[in-house]
Design a protein around this motif. Sequence first.
Motif, PDB file in Angstrom:
ATOM      1  N   PRO A 174       6.297  -9.031  -2.131  1.00  0.00           N
ATOM      2  CA  PRO A 174       6.535 -10.482  -2.227  1.00  0.00           C
ATOM      3  C   PRO A 174       5.364 -11.371  -1.818  1.00  0.00           C
ATOM      4  CG  PRO A 174       7.853  -9.509  -0.463  1.00  0.00           C
ATOM      5  CD  PRO A 174       7.203  -8.388  -1.188  1.00  0.00           C
ATOM      6  N   SER A 175       4.474 -10.888  -0.972  1.00  0.00           N
ATOM      7  CA  SER A 175       3.336 -11.707  -0.539  1.00  0.00           C
ATOM      8  C   SER A 175       2.042 -11.143  -1.126  1.00  0.00           C
ATOM      9  CB  SER A 175       3.242 -11.717   0.992  1.00  0.00           C
ATOM     10  OG  SER A 175       2.031 -12.326   1.401  1.00  0.00           O
ATOM     11  N   ALA A 176       1.269 -12.000  -1.750  1.00  0.00           N
ATOM     12  CA  ALA A 176       0.007 -11.555  -2.351  1.00  0.00           C
ATOM     13  C   ALA A 176      -1.034 -11.194  -1.298  1.00  0.00           C
ATOM     14  CB  ALA A 176      -0.548 -12.628  -3.275  1.00  0.00           C
ATOM     15  N   SER A 177      -0.878 -11.661  -0.066  1.00  0.00           N
ATOM     16  CA  SER A 177      -1.884 -11.386   0.956  1.00  0.00           C
ATOM     17  C   SER A 177      -1.501 -10.241   1.887  1.00  0.00           C
ATOM     18  CB  SER A 177      -2.153 -12.646   1.787  1.00  0.00           C
ATOM     19  OG  SER A 177      -0.958 -13.057   2.430  1.00  0.00           O
ATOM     20  N   ALA A 178      -0.259  -9.784   1.844  1.00  0.00           N
ATOM     21  CA  ALA A 178       0.189  -8.694   2.727  1.00  0.00           C
ATOM     22  C   ALA A 178      -0.115  -7.339   2.087  1.00  0.00           C
ATOM     23  CB  ALA A 178       1.679  -8.825   3.000  1.00  0.00           C
ATOM     24  N   TRP A 179      -0.139  -6.308   2.926  1.00  0.00           N
ATOM     25  CA  TRP A 179      -0.361  -4.934   2.457  1.00  0.00           C
ATOM     26  C   TRP A 179       0.955  -4.183   2.553  1.00  0.00           C
ATOM     27  CZ3 TRP A 179      -4.919  -3.120   0.405  1.00  0.00           C
ATOM     28  CH2 TRP A 179      -5.997  -4.001   0.480  1.00  0.00           C
ATOM     29  N   TYR A 180       1.268  -3.402   1.512  1.00  0.00           N
ATOM     30  CA  TYR A 180       2.555  -2.715   1.428  1.00  0.00           C
ATOM     31  C   TYR A 180       2.368  -1.216   1.260  1.00  0.00           C
ATOM     32  CZ  TYR A 180       4.400  -7.389   0.824  1.00  0.00           C
ATOM     33  OH  TYR A 180       4.723  -8.701   1.007  1.00  0.00           O
ATOM     34  N   ASN A 181       3.231  -0.466   1.938  1.00  0.00           N
ATOM     35  CA  ASN A 181       3.249   0.986   1.829  1.00  0.00           C
ATOM     36  C   ASN A 181       4.200   1.365   0.688  1.00  0.00           C
ATOM     37  OD1 ASN A 181       3.011   3.704   2.276  1.00  0.00           O
ATOM     38  ND2 ASN A 181       4.320   3.736   4.075  1.00  0.00           N
ATOM     39  N   ALA A 182       3.915   0.831  -0.476  1.00  0.00           N
ATOM     40  CA  ALA A 182       4.736   1.079  -1.663  1.00  0.00           C
ATOM     41  C   ALA A 182       3.809   1.197  -2.864  1.00  0.00           C
ATOM     42  CB  ALA A 182       5.729  -0.070  -1.870  1.00  0.00           C
ATOM     43  N   THR A 183       3.910   2.300  -3.584  1.00  0.00           N
ATOM     44  CA  THR A 183       3.010   2.532  -4.719  1.00  0.00           C
ATOM     45  C   THR A 183       3.585   2.040  -6.043  1.00  0.00           C
ATOM     46  OG1 THR A 183       3.889   4.762  -5.052  1.00  0.00           O
ATOM     47  CG2 THR A 183       1.968   4.534  -3.592  1.00  0.00           C
ATOM     48  N   THR A 184       4.826   1.592  -6.031  1.00  0.00           N
ATOM     49  CA  THR A 184       5.452   1.045  -7.233  1.00  0.00           C
ATOM     50  C   THR A 184       5.644  -0.452  -7.073  1.00  0.00           C
ATOM     51  OG1 THR A 184       6.580   3.109  -7.744  1.00  0.00           O
ATOM     52  CG2 THR A 184       7.483   1.110  -8.733  1.00  0.00           C
ATOM     53  N   PHE A 185       5.132  -1.201  -8.025  1.00  0.00           N
ATOM     54  CA  PHE A 185       5.279  -2.655  -8.046  1.00  0.00           C
ATOM     55  C   PHE A 185       6.428  -3.000  -8.980  1.00  0.00           C
ATOM     56  CE2 PHE A 185       4.668  -6.726 -10.042  1.00  0.00           C
ATOM     57  CZ  PHE A 185       4.354  -7.557  -8.980  1.00  0.00           C
ATOM     58  N   MET A 186       7.334  -3.845  -8.496  1.00  0.00           N
ATOM     59  CA  MET A 186       8.426  -4.342  -9.327  1.00  0.00           C
ATOM     60  C   MET A 186       8.421  -5.863  -9.248  1.00  0.00           C
ATOM     61  SD  MET A 186      11.398  -1.609  -8.377  1.00  0.00           S
ATOM     62  CE  MET A 186      11.098  -1.779  -6.620  1.00  0.00           C
TER      63      MET A 186
END
Length: 140
Positions: free
Chosen positions: A9-21
């Motif tokens: 949801p945030s363009a500036s945050a980093w996510y431990n998710a390899t799939t973007f929805m």
Amino acid sequence: MVRTSTSHPSASAWYNATTFMGTLAATDASGVTGYAVRLDQSPTTAAGTTVTQTTADVNWSARTDGTWWGHAAAKDKAGLWSPTQHNGFNVDTTAPGAPGGLVSSPARSGHRAAPTTRSPRCRSNSLTTSVRPPCRCGSP
């Protein structure tokens, strides 16, 4: 065009998710007939003028660590294209390494009180501990 994401949801945050929805949202008085959509690691790629999908849902899987960019343009019923919109998202699945520069010390087994001693400088013979200041009872 607006892009929203449930996975990033945030363009500036980093996510431990390899799939973007996510979901594209475009409006036009004549209606939207399709989207040109691309994914890469460049922030400036043009989406192009070929309809790659007619639904607003986007789903990109197996992304490696780094910053990824989705590029999208909408085509209306009159055949006109919107400008390309660029939306980034960040993937970070690598755990941080151990901190460096640390020096270990012997393990402490429980908490021990400081030893109790009689102060040699105080005639009152009062008890002091090694963590208290010297006796100031007025005796030499």
